[in-house]
Design a protein around this motif. Structure first.
Motif, short mmCIF file in Angstrom:
data_model
loop_
_atom_site.label_atom_id
_atom_site.label_comp_id
_atom_site.label_asym_id
_atom_site.label_seq_id
_atom_site.Cartn_x
_atom_site.Cartn_y
_atom_site.Cartn_z
N ASP A 281 -4.80 88.60 21.48
CA ASP A 281 -3.73 87.73 21.97
C ASP A 281 -4.40 86.59 22.73
OD1 ASP A 281 -1.45 89.07 21.04
OD2 ASP A 281 -1.67 90.58 22.63
N GLY A 282 -4.04 85.37 22.38
CA GLY A 282 -4.67 84.22 23.00
C GLY A 282 -3.66 83.21 23.51
N LEU A 283 -4.10 82.38 24.42
CA LEU A 283 -3.28 81.26 24.92
C LEU A 283 -3.80 79.99 24.25
CD1 LEU A 283 -1.05 80.43 26.97
CD2 LEU A 283 -2.91 79.84 28.53
N GLN A 284 -2.94 79.34 23.47
CA GLN A 284 -3.36 78.15 22.73
C GLN A 284 -3.15 76.92 23.61
OE1 GLN A 284 -1.62 77.96 18.86
NE2 GLN A 284 -3.37 76.90 18.01
N VAL A 285 -4.21 76.09 23.70
CA VAL A 285 -4.17 74.86 24.50
C VAL A 285 -4.64 73.70 23.63
CG1 VAL A 285 -4.54 76.13 26.66
CG2 VAL A 285 -6.51 75.21 25.39
N ILE B 60 -7.73 80.50 24.41
CA ILE B 60 -8.32 81.22 25.54
C ILE B 60 -7.83 82.66 25.48
CG2 ILE B 60 -8.51 81.33 28.06
CD1 ILE B 60 -7.70 78.36 28.12
N PRO B 61 -8.74 83.67 25.48
CA PRO B 61 -8.28 85.07 25.44
C PRO B 61 -7.28 85.35 26.55
CG PRO B 61 -10.65 84.96 25.10
CD PRO B 61 -10.21 83.57 25.46
N HIS C 106 -0.50 82.96 21.31
CA HIS C 106 -0.76 82.89 19.88
C HIS C 106 -1.53 84.14 19.46
CE1 HIS C 106 -1.60 81.09 15.98
NE2 HIS C 106 -2.88 81.32 16.15
N GLN C 107 -1.06 84.78 18.39
CA GLN C 107 -1.77 85.94 17.83
C GLN C 107 -2.97 85.41 17.05
OE1 GLN C 107 -0.85 90.20 17.07
NE2 GLN C 107 -1.49 89.00 18.70
N THR C 108 -4.16 85.74 17.52
CA THR C 108 -5.37 85.10 17.01
C THR C 108 -6.19 86.05 16.16
OG1 THR C 108 -5.45 83.68 18.97
CG2 THR C 108 -7.47 83.88 17.69
#
Length: 713
Positions: free
Chosen positions: A572-576, A585-586, A659-661
């Motif tokens: 699971d990530g944070l999309q920037v 970013i994890p 975002h599911q990465t």
């Protein structure tokens, strides 16, 4: 059997044998602590028996002959004719290592292996011929021994259903040899069930169509029956039911009605039985005439009836069949890759559908998303393995290494059921080996030293694992001498790793042991002293996107804490976004997101800082880190992350959202780029880089350390 089938069978044996050897080692180490445990002795014997029998079947004759010698001695142990001694366990562990070596040599056809095996066999025969019966406490056997010892005055009747896998011939197994071996256990009646045999024109000679019903009256127990089928237990359906136990005191023989037997066996229902009985003709004739029972089924039931008349009946519930299967790791990897691609396609489809505003398409996209998420979770679950199998390997390491160093150490494992992705477990093995060797060599003191310091002579190492959110925490604790910060700092200065006047916290000093070339050992040995180890551990944990920390108190002990992600495939990530470039970013490292107020920023000794609710938090501008030119947005966002107990901000143009990465590896050219751990594919088909937040934090810490050193000079 064709060459391809034979090769597949041999490969299957090699894989199974390595698992059996691992289980054998674990059982032997447990047996060392409980030498009178009859169940452990039986586990050891069964492992040897399987390795020997399957080895002979697939052409590993050297292994079969060597294991036979080992099995012979443990048969004496199993029958209470030999005691379990340290000498026997040492020889058995050496034998286990030799068998593994012979397997890796494809059968052990080498002069070195033959020499080793001859030496071990000589010692085994010496133990076998000179051993005395194991001592029995207070004139009575232990309860576990009594349970497995056969009694000549007790006869048990078993009903056995043996249904081989249709392709059992391809593994080189001959079912008739199993039937002959079973007959040696007692009075045995066998009925072949050939109902499924097709006509000659449809007959495949490589397929086993027949299965067997067997009635066995024996003074041996169920364990002896299972030993007969031990080589094929994964390639057959085997049901063993105890239907009668009789002693010499039982004078009355009670026969069983044929109808009871047929109903119990499932060959006819009770309702059909009652309907036929009303016709008042011989039951067997009625059932076969009515077509309710096949002639072979009737013959099998009559055979049982004849034999059971000699003993008294007592039914038990059949044992549940094993429902697990063996799958090649490469197939799981391929499945994981396909699921990852499916997640990417699903994300692209959802993004495309959202722009069309079609309710039906949106509903279908949501359903697909739900199914893909469920498939992803199930696939990741299949790849998960308990870490206990890795932990158990260290029992042997601690046993052997502590003996070599003259130390007394007890290893305690906790949380072995904690699950991790199989790839994480595989890559974790080497770092854990280095850490365990350090605990034994550097941490635990010699028994006399411990006693002089008021400690018990027996040192203690605790290896534990537990889940914490989306991570797994692994701790290695030893109650040894601990780490002296002053000594570590002095060594670092002597090696030129830091300046003599550097001011470091205790945590920073302990982190120095992870630098390449660092070692506190006074002399080089086979275990340590060459400055290779802890830096390898650090790189190994970093490659798993993990974090490692040291905590230590002199004379009390040391704790190594490792934080690892559950899987290396999907996060699971944070999309920037920065200058129209997207990054991930994890999410496990993210604490919060806030707007960057330029009026609350300033330059400190360690670079730019933000005043976040009274706390000074350093930050990195990703625009500067990746050298991106362009116009700054009116309002910038700052993502606060926490790594290595250090909070740091990452300044971005915009935070897009969770975002599911699906992680994709970088090519060799880009693998060494600091601050990047991989890449992923966005829903629109574009690429986004996955940030290595730990590397960024370490870069900031290094910059701060250099600044302090520069200021001191």
């Amino acid at each position: 059997m064709s060459g391809d089938h034979l090769m597949q069978a041999r490969n299957a044996y090699l894989e199974e044998a390595q698992e059996l050897l691992s289980d054998l080692e674990e059982s032997l180490l447990e047996l060392e602590a409980s030498p009178e445990d009859q169940e452990l002795i039986n586990r050891v014997f069964r492992s040897m028996h399987t390795i020997k029998g399957s080895g002979a079947m697939f052409g590993f004759d050297d292994i079969a002959m060597f294991t036979h010698e080992l099995e012979t001695v443990f048969d004496q142990v199993r029958n209470a004719e030999l005691p379990v001694t340290s000498e026997l366990l040492d020889l058995t562990l050496q034998s286990r290592d030799l068998i593994l070596e012979m397997l890796l040599q494809d059968g052990g056809d080498s002069t070195i292996s033959r020499t080793k095996s001859e030496q071990i066999v000589t010692e085994l025969r010496k133990i076998g011929s000179g051993g005395a019966p194991a001592p029995v406490p207070d004139g009575a056997q232990s309860a576990s021994a009594v349970q497995v010892t056969p009694h000549d005055d007790v006869t048990t009747v078993f009903r056995i259903c043996f249904k081989p896998n249709a392709r059992i011939f391809l593994s080189g197994t001959n079912p008739f040899s199993l039937l002959e071996e079973l007959s040696d256990l007692g009075n045995c009646r066998i009925v072949a069930r050939t109902d499924a045999v097709p006509g000659l024109e449809e007959l495949d000679p490589l397929v086993c169509y027949t299965w067997w019903d067997m009635i066995l009256a024996t003074v041996r127990g169920e364990e002896a029956i299972r030993d007969v089928f031990i080589f094929v237990e994964d390639d057959c359906e085997l049901i063993i039911q105890k239907i009668e136990t009789i002693t010499q005191e039982d004078a009355v023989v009670v026969g069983r009605k044929l109808g009871e037997i047929l109903v119990e066996r499932g060959d006819v229902s009770a309702q059909d039985l009652q309907g036929v009985l009303k016709q008042q003709r011989p039951l067997g004739e009625l059932l076969t005439t009515a077509g309710l029972v096949s002639p072979q089924g009737l013959e099998s039931a009559l055979t049982e009836q004849d034999l059971v008349r000699e003993v008294r009946s007592s039914r038990v519930e059949p044992k549940e069949a094993v429902t697990s299967i063996r799958v090649e790791a490469s197939k799981l990897d391929k499945l994981g890759d396909l699921v990852g691609e499916l997640v990417i396609v699903q994300a692209r489809l959802s993004q495309l559908v959202s722009s069309h505003h079609d309710p039906e398409l949106i509903s279908l996209a949501e359903e697909l998303e739900r199914l893909s998420d469920e498939l992803r979770d199930n696939t990741l679950g299949i790849r998960m393995l308990p870490i206990g199998s890795t932990f158990n390997k260290f029992l042997r390491l601690v046993r052997d290494l502590s003996r070599d160093l003259g130390k007394e150490i007890d290893l305690v494992t906790q949380g072995g059921e904690t699950e991790l992705d199989k790839n994480v477990i595989e890559k974790l093995n080497d770092p854990l080996v280095h850490l365990m060797r350090n605990c034994i060599d550097h941490g635990i003191e010699l028994p006399d030293v411990r006693q002089a310091n008021g400690k018990p002579r027996l040192g203690r190492i605790v290896l534990s694992a537990e889940h914490s959110g989306g991570e797994v925490l692994i701790r290695i604790f030893d109650d040894g001498a601990g780490i002296d910060p002053a000594r570590v700092q002095a060594k670092a200065v002597a090696k030129g790793l830091i300046t003599p006047d550097a001011v470091l916290s205790q945590e920073e000093i302990l982190q120095l042991v992870f630098l390449p070339g660092f070692s506190t050992a006074e002399q080089v040995s086979s275990v340590s002293g060459r400055g290779v180890g802890m830096d390898v551990v650090k790189r190994g944990i970093d490659s798993l996107r993990g974090v490692i920390k040291l905590e230590s108190t002199p004379d009390k002990g040391t704790t190594v804490l490792i934080k690892l992600p559950l899987t290396l495939a999907i996060i699971d990530g944070l999309q920037v976004e920065v200058e129209r470039q997207q990054y991930v970013i994890p999410l496990s490292a993210v604490e919060e997101c806030v707007e960057l107020d330029r009026f609350r920023t300033n330059f400190g000794e360690n670079g730019e800082m933000i005043n976040l609710r009274g706390e000074a938090v350093p930050f990195i501008r990703l625009r500067n880190w990746f050298t991106l030119n362009g116009t700054l947005p009116t309002i910038e966002q700052i993502v606060i992350v926490n790594v290595l107990e250090q909070r740091i901000g990452l300044v971005v143009d915009k935070v897009i959202g969770q975002h599911q990465t699906v992680i994709k590896s970088l090519g060799r050219v880009y693998r060494e780029l600091e601050g990047i751990s991989g890449a992923t594919i966005n829903g629109d088909g574009s690429m986004a880089l996955i940030l290595d937040v730990q590397a960024m934090v370490r870069a900031v810490m290094r910059h701060a350390l250099k600044s302090e050193m520069y200021a001191a000079n």
